[in-house]
Each structure stands twice: as structure tokens, then as C-alpha cells.
Design a protein around this motif. Structure first.
Motif, PDB file in Angstrom:
ATOM      1  N   PRO A 130       0.831  -1.216   0.000  1.00  0.00           N
ATOM      2  CA  PRO A 130       0.000   0.000   0.000  1.00  0.00           C
ATOM      3  C   PRO A 130       0.864   1.263   0.000  1.00  0.00           C
ATOM      4  N   VAL A 131       1.481   1.534  -1.144  1.00  0.00           N
ATOM      5  CA  VAL A 131       2.485   2.602  -1.208  1.00  0.00           C
ATOM      6  C   VAL A 131       1.895   3.965  -0.830  1.00  0.00           C
ATOM      7  N   ARG A 132       0.701   4.261  -1.385  1.00  0.00           N
ATOM      8  CA  ARG A 132       0.125   5.591  -1.119  1.00  0.00           C
ATOM      9  C   ARG A 132      -0.119   5.793   0.370  1.00  0.00           C
ATOM     10  N   ARG A 133      -0.685   4.747   0.991  1.00  0.00           N
ATOM     11  CA  ARG A 133      -1.004   4.861   2.419  1.00  0.00           C
ATOM     12  C   ARG A 133       0.290   5.018   3.233  1.00  0.00           C
ATOM     13  N   LEU A 134       1.302   4.263   2.856  1.00  0.00           N
ATOM     14  CA  LEU A 134       2.587   4.387   3.570  1.00  0.00           C
ATOM     15  C   LEU A 134       3.157   5.785   3.391  1.00  0.00           C
ATOM     16  N   GLN A 135       3.053   6.300   2.153  1.00  0.00           N
ATOM     17  CA  GLN A 135       3.562   7.666   1.894  1.00  0.00           C
ATOM     18  C   GLN A 135       2.871   8.670   2.810  1.00  0.00           C
ATOM     19  N   ARG A 136       1.526   8.546   2.867  1.00  0.00           N
ATOM     20  CA  ARG A 136       0.759   9.517   3.672  1.00  0.00           C
ATOM     21  C   ARG A 136       1.146   9.414   5.144  1.00  0.00           C
ATOM     22  N   SER A 140       2.924  12.290   7.400  1.00  0.00           N
ATOM     23  CA  SER A 140       2.262  12.892   8.565  1.00  0.00           C
ATOM     24  C   SER A 140       3.076  12.607   9.838  1.00  0.00           C
ATOM     25  N   THR A 141       3.778  11.480   9.878  1.00  0.00           N
ATOM     26  CA  THR A 141       4.625  11.195  11.049  1.00  0.00           C
ATOM     27  C   THR A 141       5.766  12.213  11.131  1.00  0.00           C
ATOM     28  N   VAL A 142       6.349  12.527   9.979  1.00  0.00           N
ATOM     29  CA  VAL A 142       7.444  13.505   9.976  1.00  0.00           C
ATOM     30  C   VAL A 142       6.921  14.864  10.450  1.00  0.00           C
ATOM     31  N   ARG A 143       5.685  15.195  10.004  1.00  0.00           N
ATOM     32  CA  ARG A 143       5.105  16.489  10.426  1.00  0.00           C
ATOM     33  C   ARG A 143       4.822  16.504  11.931  1.00  0.00           C
ATOM     34  N   ARG A 144       4.248  15.403  12.419  1.00  0.00           N
ATOM     35  CA  ARG A 144       3.819  15.394  13.823  1.00  0.00           C
ATOM     36  C   ARG A 144       4.986  15.172  14.794  1.00  0.00           C
ATOM     37  N   ASP A 160       8.490   2.926  22.043  1.00  0.00           N
ATOM     38  CA  ASP A 160       7.449   2.248  22.829  1.00  0.00           C
ATOM     39  C   ASP A 160       6.176   2.034  22.013  1.00  0.00           C
ATOM     40  N   THR A 161       5.869   3.024  21.127  1.00  0.00           N
ATOM     41  CA  THR A 161       4.625   2.885  20.348  1.00  0.00           C
ATOM     42  C   THR A 161       4.663   1.611  19.499  1.00  0.00           C
ATOM     43  N   LEU A 162       5.773   1.355  18.837  1.00  0.00           N
ATOM     44  CA  LEU A 162       5.829   0.160  17.983  1.00  0.00           C
ATOM     45  C   LEU A 162       5.952  -1.109  18.830  1.00  0.00           C
ATOM     46  N   ARG A 163       6.735  -1.041  19.890  1.00  0.00           N
ATOM     47  CA  ARG A 163       6.870  -2.225  20.752  1.00  0.00           C
ATOM     48  C   ARG A 163       5.491  -2.624  21.289  1.00  0.00           C
ATOM     49  N   HIS A 164       4.724  -1.605  21.652  1.00  0.00           N
ATOM     50  CA  HIS A 164       3.384  -1.857  22.179  1.00  0.00           C
ATOM     51  C   HIS A 164       2.486  -2.485  21.104  1.00  0.00           C
ATOM     52  N   ALA A 360      13.848   5.860  13.820  1.00  0.00           N
ATOM     53  CA  ALA A 360      12.637   6.040  14.616  1.00  0.00           C
ATOM     54  C   ALA A 360      11.410   6.449  13.789  1.00  0.00           C
ATOM     55  N   ILE A 361      11.610   7.265  12.736  1.00  0.00           N
ATOM     56  CA  ILE A 361      10.454   7.741  11.967  1.00  0.00           C
ATOM     57  C   ILE A 361       9.676   6.561  11.391  1.00  0.00           C
ATOM     58  N   LEU A 362      10.404   5.614  10.816  1.00  0.00           N
ATOM     59  CA  LEU A 362       9.713   4.464  10.216  1.00  0.00           C
ATOM     60  C   LEU A 362       9.004   3.633  11.280  1.00  0.00           C
ATOM     61  N   GLN A 363       9.620   3.520  12.439  1.00  0.00           N
ATOM     62  CA  GLN A 363       8.969   2.767  13.522  1.00  0.00           C
ATOM     63  C   GLN A 363       7.630   3.401  13.878  1.00  0.00           C
ATOM     64  N   GLU A 364       7.663   4.725  14.021  1.00  0.00           N
ATOM     65  CA  GLU A 364       6.438   5.434  14.416  1.00  0.00           C
ATOM     66  C   GLU A 364       5.357   5.259  13.339  1.00  0.00           C
ATOM     67  N   ALA A 365       5.770   5.368  12.074  1.00  0.00           N
ATOM     68  CA  ALA A 365       4.796   5.248  10.979  1.00  0.00           C
ATOM     69  C   ALA A 365       4.211   3.830  10.941  1.00  0.00           C
ATOM     70  N   LEU A 366       5.030   2.830  11.142  1.00  0.00           N
ATOM     71  CA  LEU A 366       4.527   1.454  11.092  1.00  0.00           C
ATOM     72  C   LEU A 366       3.633   1.159  12.296  1.00  0.00           C
TER      73      LEU A 366
END
Ligand SMILES: Cc1ncc(COP(=O)(O)O)c(C=O)c1O
Length: 486
Positions: A130-136, A140-144, A160-164, A360-366
Motif C-alpha cells: 500500500p504505497v500511497r497509504r505508507l507515503q501519507r 504525517s509522522t514527519v510532520r507530527r 514504545d509505540t511500535l513495541r506496544h 525512529a520515523i519508520l517505527q512510528e509510521a509502522l
């Protein structure tokens, strides 16, 4: 554009309908001898024209999955001798030092060449994701969370967010782990390295399935370990009886861990029955050896509920589970995890020493993909896609390869393992196939003792294109020519 690249134009409606039917045949919902819905019923049910329904049925006929009977319609063809499964393996009793580097590099190099059909590495088609969804989500993770880009990462065990979210995902699957036990890694490969580091030193032996993923062999080689191959069944996976015998043998005395993929193993696609997983966990505990579970394909069941991980039976912390998003959601992200069990504290420190942390950015997005249900929604489609693709490739092999070719029937994942008839040498075949523009993984790549000379693995993770079909036909012709020359 390469002829193996998938575009939506390459999948007309009749192909998608044929894929759906193919899936029903592949997972046994339509059995050999059973009649398929009539053209009229298909076109009514699926809201397609009669011409489209006929084209779909003909396409299944061409793939050798169904046969037309005059005045009666289309019927699922009985599986011939060609589709039989390979037998239980019989590896040697001694532990071996490993050396699969060269062959692996050649296969991976060929995978980078767009003019060579990508049936070698177990790499899914980028079009599944789901490339588009991942892009979005990443944007938004980078912005937030801009701080995740500019803070020197203190989260060496992972966010912690991804570990959880990962712990929650497994809890829903009957495998309860504390968030503290989870360490986020750079892919499953780093998780496997950490697990082996924690329990084995150079010269020690690791018990593995035979055949097993060549990445296991490579890690074993690079860590100066030895591999003890254990007999494995193409459908039921590692034989716990064989492991039990090996552990009391001479070679078994230096075994420090058992490294295994209980769910949809690579290359066989085998899944251990639940009772055997339970026995395996108990046996490793009893012999004081760690169990390292590779769970990377486990979310990819073709049908029904997801099988339990062996970790779900772990009561003492002796099982370390390793996995990643590489086969499921984002192969390029290189984000994975390990549940360290009783070794968790040690693994956290080793992770810091090995690579500091995981971006970390990718972890947060995933984590966000999991939290919002995006992962599960995507997986529903992906599982169906892989299942149809495996059924389709197996049908094409039955059609184009010589009689006597045996094929595994995996219930999940996206690779199939073929045993070729006669004395065909898949290393020699590989050289010829590369020249002809077809990549595959030769059998000896999956063994520490150079076994499986007449076996090969095919990647079914690519979308079906005419180019892929031609490549399979060509490979079948090459096998037939080798057989005739032998
Ligand atoms: C069984 C198995 N484990 C691990 C991996 C690699 O995982 P990652 O790319 O996340 O390191 C693969 C890739 O083919 C695999 O087949």
C-alpha cells in the motif's frame, strides 16, 4: 519497462476472476472432480459478461487446473503424479561448517537485472504493497514528530509505540509477551543475529531444518558456528523426533540452539502442527538449548486462522521469536523485532552494541499502520493475492515441467519447492537458466552439506505477467532438455 513488471493493465477482469477461482482450487474449496459454476451463474454472481466468464474458465483450462467436459461444463482436474509432494528429507548426522556465499551472491545479482525473470530471491512484487497509504503515514509522522529526525536516538530497544503495537498484535494471536521483552531491529536478519549472539559462541552447533533459508546458513557461517541439519517434512516441518535423536547423538552435544521456521518455512512452506510446536518448545527447554523461532512468514496464511507461533507455548522464556515487516507490509523499511524471552535484557544491550538503534520515523509510521487497522486491512488482500499466485505458479509448473516433478503445497507464504525427476543438477541448470533470462534458487543453497542437487525453489511473490509465464515455460523446457540429455 521490464516484461516482468506488473501493471494493472496486465490484469484484465477475466484474469482476476480466474485468479479467484484458482484460489478456491488451491485451498481445496473446489475439489478435484467438482464442477465449476456455469458461465451463466458466474456472470450473474460476479456481474461480468458471459464472454469474460468464458475467458476466465478457458484461462484455468490453459493453466491445467480444470477440464471442459462436453455438454457438462468445467471440472477441477485431478492432481496428477506431477503434483505429488517431495518426501521427508534425510540430512547427514554430523554438524557441518557452512559455505553458501558465492551462489547466494550470484542469485541476488541476477535478481537486480530487470531482464531476468525474478523467480530467484523470495522478494514480493512491489505492486502488492500500500504505497500511497505508507507515503501519507510517513509524511504525517514527519510532520507530527519532527523530533524523531533530530534527536540522537535514545530508544535503542525501539519506540514504545511500535513495541506496544507489536506486542498487541501477537497477544491477539494467543502469544502474550511483555512490551519490555520486545526489541525493534533492522529487519528479521538483525533479530536472528542478536538471538544467535546471545546463546552461541564460535565453534558451537545450531540445529536447523533441512532444507532451510540460506540466510540462516550465512549467519551461521559468519558467526563461525556449525550447522546440524535435521530431517524435515515438506508439509509438517521440522521432525521433533529427529531433533530428539540428534540431541542425544555425538553431534548433538555441542548444539546450543535450534533455529527453525515453524510457520510457512522457507523453502518448503511447511507448517508444524500445534502439538509438534508444543513438543519442540518442551524438548529445547529439557535439553537446555534455546529455541530461535523465525516468524517472518507466519502472518501469510492462505486460508483460515493464522497458525500459532511456537512462542505461544513458551512458559520459561526459552524461546526467542524473530520477525519483520519485510514479507508483509514494507520490504524497504527494514524494520523487524525480537522477543527476547529470558535473554531480553542481554539482547537490548547487544542491539545497542550492534547498531545503536533502528530509524525512529519508520517505527512510528509502522506503529500507526498497526494502530489504525491499516495493517490488517492490507493483509486480507495480500494473503489472497499470495495464495492465488502460489496456486497459479504450481499449476504452471505442473503444465510446463516434466512428469515426475514434485511440488510442495504450502498453506501460506509465497515460495514453492520443487523436486525434479532423474538426476538433474540444479546448479548446472542455474547457469543455463540465467543465460536464458530466468532466475531461480538452486537446491544446494538451502543445505549446509550441499544436498538437494535436484531441487529448486521458485519465488511466487511476483504478480502474474505473460513474461513470468514465458519464463516458467522456458525453465520447464530447460529441465526437459537436461532430463533427455542425462
Ligand atoms: C525465513 C526468512 N527469514 C528472514 C528473512 C529476512 O528478513 P529481513 O529482510 O526482515 O531481514 C527472509 C528473507 O527472505 C526469510 O526468508
Amino acid at each position: 519497462m521490464s516484461e516482468f513488471e506488473y501493471t494493472s493493465a496486465a490484469a484484465p477482469i477475466y484474469t482476476r476472476l480466474a485468479d479467484e477461482l484458482c484460489l478456491l482450487i488451491g485451498n481445496g474449496q473446489l475439489r478435484p472432480g467438482e464442477r465449476l459454476p456455469s458461465v451463466r451463474r458466474l456472470s450473474r454472481q460476479k456481474k461480468v459478461s458471459a464472454t469474460t466468464a468464458i475467458a476466465a474458465l478457458r484461462s484455468l483450462e490453459t493453466r491445467g487446473l480444470v477440464e471442459a467436459r462436453p455438454q457438462s461444463g468445467y471440472f477441477v482436474r485431478a492432481r496428477g503424479a506431477q503434483s505429488e509432494e517431495p518426501a521427508m528429507t534425510r540430512p547427514p548426522a554430523a554438524a557441518k561448517t557452512v559455505g553458501v556465499d558465492n551462489l547466494m551472491v550470484r542469485m541476488i545479482d541476477a535478481a537486480l537485472n530487470p531482464d531476468i525473470a525474478p523467480l530467484g530471491t523470495a522478494a514480493p512484487d512491489p505492486a502488492w504493497f500500500p504505497v500511497r497509504r505508507l507515503q501519507r503515514i510517513i509524511a504525517s509522522t514527519v510532520r507530527r514528530h519532527p523530533e524523531l529526525l533530530v534527536t540522537c536516538c535514545p530508544y535503542y530497544a525501539g519506540l514504545d509505540t511500535l513495541r506496544h503495537q507489536v506486542a498487541r498484535h501477537y497477544a491477539a494471536l494467543g502469544c502474550v509477551v511483555a512490551q519490555d521483552e520486545v526489541v525493534i531491529t533492522n529487519g528479521c536478519t538483525e533479530a536472528l543475529n542478536l538471538a544467535l549472539n546471545a546463546v552461541a559462541a564460535p565453534g558451537d552447533t545450531i540445529a536447523i531444518e533441512s532444507p532451510c533459508y540460506y540466510g540462516f546458513l550465512q549467519i551461521i557461517e559468519k558467526r563461525g558456528l556449525k550447522a546440524l541439519e535435521i530431517a524435515t517434512h515438506p508439509r509438517d516441518g521440522l521432525s521433533v523426533d529427529a531433533l530428539q535423536n540428534a540431541l542425544v547423538s555425538r553431534a548433538g552435544r555441542s548444539v546450543k540452539a535450534c533455529l527453525v521456521s515453524p510457520n510457512f518455512s522457507n523453502p518448503m512452506g511447511a507448517t508444524m502442527p500445534e502439538g509438534e510446536k508444543r513438543r519442540l518448545v518442551a524438548l529445547c527447554e529439557q535439553h537446555g538449548i534455546a529455541l530461535i523461532e523465525d516468524d517472518v512468514y507466519a502472518d501469510l496464511q492462505h486460508n483460515g486462522p493464522r497458525p500459532l507461533s511456537a512462542k505461544a507455548f513458551d512458559r520459561s522464556g526459552n524461546v526467542m521469536l524473530c520477525s519483520s515487516f519485510t514479507k508483509t507490509l514494507a520490504p524497504g523499511a527494514r524494520v523487524g523485532w525480537i522477543f527476547g524471552g529470558r535473554y531480553a535484557e542481554d539482547i537490548r544491550l547487544r542491539k545497542f552494541a550492534l547498531s545503536g538503534a533502528t530509524p525512529a520515523i519508520l517505527q512510528e509510521a509502522l506503529a500507526e499502520m498497526l494502530r489504525t487497522g491499516g495493517y490488517e486491512r492490507h493483509m486480507l488482500k495480500l494473503r489472497r493475492g499470495y495464495a492465488a499466485q502460489v496456486a497459479r505458479m504450481a499449476a504452471a509448473v505442473s503444465e510446463y515441467f516434466p512428469a515426475g516433478t514434485r511440488i510442495t503445497q504450502p498453506a501460506g507464504g509465497f515460495v514453492i519447492w520443487l523436486e525434479l525427476p532423474g538426476k538433474i543438477d540444479t546448479l548446472a541448470l542455474f547457469e543455463k537458466a540465467i543465460v536464458e533470462g530466468v532466475n531461480f534458487a538452486p537446491g544446494p543453497l538451502f543445505s549446509a552439506s550441499g544436498r538437494y542437487g535436484n531441487y529448486l525453489r521458485l519465488n511466487c511473490g511476483r504478480m502474474w505477467t505473460p513474461g513470468i509465464e514465458r519464463a516458467l515455460m522456458r525453465l520447464g523446457q530447460l529441465v526437459k532438455a537436461e532430463l533427455a540429455a542425462a
